[in-house]
Design an enzyme around this catalytic site. Structure first.
Site, short mmCIF file in Angstrom:
data_model
loop_
_atom_site.label_atom_id
_atom_site.label_comp_id
_atom_site.label_asym_id
_atom_site.label_seq_id
_atom_site.Cartn_x
_atom_site.Cartn_y
_atom_site.Cartn_z
N ASP A 61 -0.40 4.87 0.93
CA ASP A 61 -0.74 5.83 1.98
C ASP A 61 -0.54 5.23 3.37
O ASP A 61 -1.14 4.20 3.70
CB ASP A 61 -2.20 6.29 1.84
CG ASP A 61 -2.43 6.99 0.51
OD1 ASP A 61 -1.45 7.36 -0.15
OD2 ASP A 61 -3.60 7.15 0.13
N ASP A 79 -2.21 -0.62 5.92
CA ASP A 79 -2.57 -0.11 7.24
C ASP A 79 -4.07 -0.22 7.50
O ASP A 79 -4.53 0.12 8.59
CB ASP A 79 -2.15 1.36 7.40
CG ASP A 79 -2.90 2.28 6.46
OD1 ASP A 79 -2.98 1.94 5.25
OD2 ASP A 79 -3.41 3.32 6.91
N ASP A 135 0.84 -1.20 0.00
CA ASP A 135 0.00 0.00 0.00
C ASP A 135 0.88 1.26 0.00
O ASP A 135 2.02 1.22 0.47
CB ASP A 135 -0.86 -0.06 1.28
CG ASP A 135 -1.76 1.13 1.44
OD1 ASP A 135 -2.30 1.61 0.43
OD2 ASP A 135 -1.94 1.57 2.59
#
Lengths: 179, 179
Positions: free
Chosen positions: B9, B131, B7
């Site tokens: 961000d 996250d 990922d």
């Protein structure tokens, strides 16, 4: 619910017609679509013009929609999980333009179901509709080759010549008047 | 070669620090990062400012790089097939900015291995580093939860607190000086 991944260029957006029209507009010469059969996509126009067009601002944004794609995709969405997967990463300008194009012509497709990638090997689905051998070849599910001038000589795939063929192959009905 | 999807961000790009710094620059108030533990990402700043920042030109382009991500990803690429997969489709402005950001800070990652999508359920891989619970939850492979303030109370995942933890979890060695 089975998942279908649908390519944009030459499946939803008629890039071949767009190349030919752009060439006529700039050079005054109308190319014969029949003469493009079996010609690699990059060589459809002389002097590397295809590669220049693919990097021109506005080119993807103004591509014509392939007839029937809107109606059939809408019908497919009632029976399948539909993702639009475009190998857009090679052409950075195309990212925003492709998203705007989809929002204009396919407003019923959610952003959740849009994927812009480089290689399509990362995609997991049951059915893939694409005009490129290089994308279909590595795909484990059912492979539908959407006819484009550059692929007319390929014989290894289940072929769909247009969106009526797609509807028939995937078992959805679309009123004839709508296709 | 096993495939990892990473990922952007809050895993590669430090959006939390970027929110806090942007708020300090515009409002003169320095928020305490510790006070953000367990706070949903959208509520990190008051008055819906996070949602405004996510839609602001230049926000993604100027995000700081999370320390160690460059070195560890480079090392992972020697042992794994690495794809960067970002749920970028919700924020159309972010597409171009994220690609430029990757090209600047991670020039060793090819466009072939970058994916911008809406839902990550379409991705096929062996390992996912993210996250967000919503992305990891549906993933069939090994799930690594990268610590961010909004996820500190989640207990269901194999947790990595930083890129040194990622290197250790995935068996790659990075000289300490480089992380």
């Amino acid at each position: 619910m089975a998942r279908i991944v649908i390519d944009m260029d030459n499946v939803m957006a008629d890039l071949t017609a767009h190349y030919v029209n752009s060439y006529e507009a700039s050079h005054g010469i109308k190319l014969d679509l029949q003469a493009l059969h079996g010609v690699p996509e990059g060589e459809v126009l002389p002097e590397g013009l295809v590669h220049k067009l693919l990097r021109s601002a506005g080119f993807f944004r103004t591509a014509p929609v392939i007839p029937g794609s809107q109606e059939v995709i809408k019908a497919l969405m009632e029976k399948y999980e539909v993702f639009i997967v475009s190998a857009a990463m090679e052409f950075p300008l195309s990212l925003k333009e492709k998203l705007e194009w989809l929002n204009e012509h396919f407003p019923f497709i959610s952003w959740h179901n849009i994927v812009f990638c480089g290689s399509k090997t990362i995609v997991e689905a049951d059915i893939m509709i694409d005009d490129y051998d290089k994308n279909l070849r590595h795909f484990k599910g059912r492979q539908l080759l959407f006819t484009a001038p550059h692929n007319v000589h390929l014989a290894d795939y289940e072929r769909v010549n247009n969106w009526e063929d797609v509807a028939a192959a995937l078992g959805v009905e679309v009123p004839a008047a709508r296709v």
